[in-house]
Design a protein around this motif. Structure first.
Motif, short mmCIF file in Angstrom:
data_model
loop_
_atom_site.label_atom_id
_atom_site.label_comp_id
_atom_site.label_asym_id
_atom_site.label_seq_id
_atom_site.Cartn_x
_atom_site.Cartn_y
_atom_site.Cartn_z
N LEU A 5 -13.85 -43.52 -10.20
CA LEU A 5 -14.54 -43.80 -8.93
C LEU A 5 -15.49 -42.67 -8.56
O LEU A 5 -16.60 -42.91 -8.07
CB LEU A 5 -13.51 -44.02 -7.82
N TYR A 6 -15.05 -41.43 -8.79
CA TYR A 6 -15.94 -40.30 -8.50
C TYR A 6 -17.13 -40.29 -9.46
O TYR A 6 -18.26 -39.99 -9.05
CB TYR A 6 -15.15 -39.00 -8.60
N GLU A 7 -16.88 -40.61 -10.73
CA GLU A 7 -17.97 -40.65 -11.69
C GLU A 7 -18.98 -41.73 -11.32
O GLU A 7 -20.20 -41.51 -11.42
CB GLU A 7 -17.41 -40.90 -13.09
N ALA A 8 -18.48 -42.86 -10.88
CA ALA A 8 -19.40 -43.94 -10.48
C ALA A 8 -20.22 -43.52 -9.26
O ALA A 8 -21.42 -43.82 -9.16
CB ALA A 8 -18.60 -45.22 -10.16
N ALA A 9 -19.59 -42.83 -8.31
CA ALA A 9 -20.32 -42.37 -7.13
C ALA A 9 -21.39 -41.36 -7.50
O ALA A 9 -22.52 -41.39 -6.98
CB ALA A 9 -19.34 -41.76 -6.12
N ARG A 10 -21.10 -40.46 -8.46
CA ARG A 10 -22.10 -39.48 -8.88
C ARG A 10 -23.26 -40.15 -9.61
O ARG A 10 -24.42 -39.75 -9.48
CB ARG A 10 -21.44 -38.43 -9.77
N LEU A 11 -22.93 -41.18 -10.42
CA LEU A 11 -24.00 -41.90 -11.11
C LEU A 11 -24.93 -42.62 -10.14
O LEU A 11 -26.12 -42.81 -10.42
CB LEU A 11 -23.39 -42.91 -12.09
N ASP A 12 -24.37 -43.01 -8.99
CA ASP A 12 -25.19 -43.65 -7.96
C ASP A 12 -25.96 -42.65 -7.12
O ASP A 12 -26.66 -43.03 -6.18
CB ASP A 12 -24.31 -44.51 -7.04
#
Length: 318
Positions: free
Chosen positions: A216-223
């Protein structure tokens, strides 16, 4: 013919012994349903017995005494609901409950806000000694509240370290007898409670953060989310259930706060730090009216239960 009958009698016990013990019982039958439940109740019974002896029975006795006027020595006099009506009409009692709600603002909301900031900072740290840092931050909670009160009474005394620090940096006008000031005594007690509870709240929230999936954190950073957006979009929703638990614990601690008041102000100056739990103690052991003290205790317990249900209700719906 006789030989055949004898042979059947000899083989019958062998057949009965070969039958499984559960033969004749349908799956999910009565015995299958009751046995696990009975075992569960058997495990709970010792804990429930202790709970009943030390909590339910005393509370029931206090509820019984709340309908009497009694000094603990002479005969009891039945007064019905007079103790409750007197308590609800008393401006002093209403003021005590108002002070308790002020403490809720410190114990619940300020404590949770500080713990969330610490979680946001510490949660992403990967440094040596992090366990030691968490232990130090948790330490105030394991110190006895009376010790905490005595320590803070020294810190906030007119000649204590806090006023000394203000004078040292040229802010002598800020120095004051914090626990003897009518305007600052109650907020000072609230700060003590915040300092005492934030470690527990932080540990509970950190445990919740560790269960959040790193994806979830990785997805937020990618966004393109920054630290603040990441905290609001991922961390805060992930610790929602723990925040509810924390609020219940903090509200309960604020309403039944007695140790800090006893060790620091004892309800003073005047009645500015008087809270319901202190009034129960004073009514019982100084005034000598156990009936009114019991009525106040019952009202305080009812208020704690009502506020806990209000906090938990949205969480149960989600």
């Amino acid at each position: 013919m006789v030989d055949t009958v004898l042979a059947r009698k000899e083989t019958a016990p062998a057949r009965s012994q070969a039958r499984p013990a559960t033969a004749g019982l349908r799956p999910g039958g009565r015995r299958g349903r009751l046995t696990p439940r009975f075992i569960g109740y058997a495990y709970l019974l010792p804990a429930f017995a202790v709970y009943a002896v030390f909590l339910l029975v005393p509370f029931a006795h206090s509820f019984y005494l709340s309908f009497f006027s009694w000094d603990g020595i002479t005969d009891k006099k039945y007064v019905g609901l007079a103790n409750y009506t007197d308590a609800l009409r008393s401006a002093e009692v209403r003021g005590a409950f108002t002070h308790a709600f002020v403490l809720i603002a410190f114990y619940a909301f300020l404590t949770t806000a500080i713990a969330l900031v610490l979680v946001g900072i510490i949660g992403g740290m990967r440094i040596r000694g992090l366990v030691v840092l968490r232990t130090i931050l948790f330490l105030p909670y394991v110190i006895a509240p009376v010790v905490t009160g005595v320590t803070w009474r020294w810190l906030l005394s007119p000649d204590g370290p806090v006023n000394g620090a203000f004078r040292a940096v040229g802010l002598g006008s800020w120095a004051r007898p914090w626990l003897g000031d009518f305007d600052w005594a109650l907020p000072s007690v609230g700060v003590m409670g915040t300092w005492m509870l934030y470690g527990l709240v932080m540990v509970l929230l950190l445990a919740a953060v560790q269960r959040i999936s790193p994806e979830l954190y990785e997805a937020a950073r990618l966004d393109g989310a920054g630290p603040v957006r990441e905290f609001l979009a991922v961390t805060l929703p992930g610790v929602r259930n723990e925040i509810v638990v924390v609020l219940v614990l903090a509200v309960t601690a604020a309403l039944r706060n007695f140790d800090l008041i006893y060790a620091t102000t004892q309800g003073g100056p005047g009645t500015t730090t008087q809270v319901p739990s202190w009034m129960v103690y004073r009514q019982a052991f100084f005034v000598g009216d156990l009936g009114k003290a019991s009525a106040l205790g019952v009202l305080l317990t009812a208020l704690i239960m009502i506020l806990s249900l209000i906090i938990l209700r949205p969480w149960k719906r989600s």
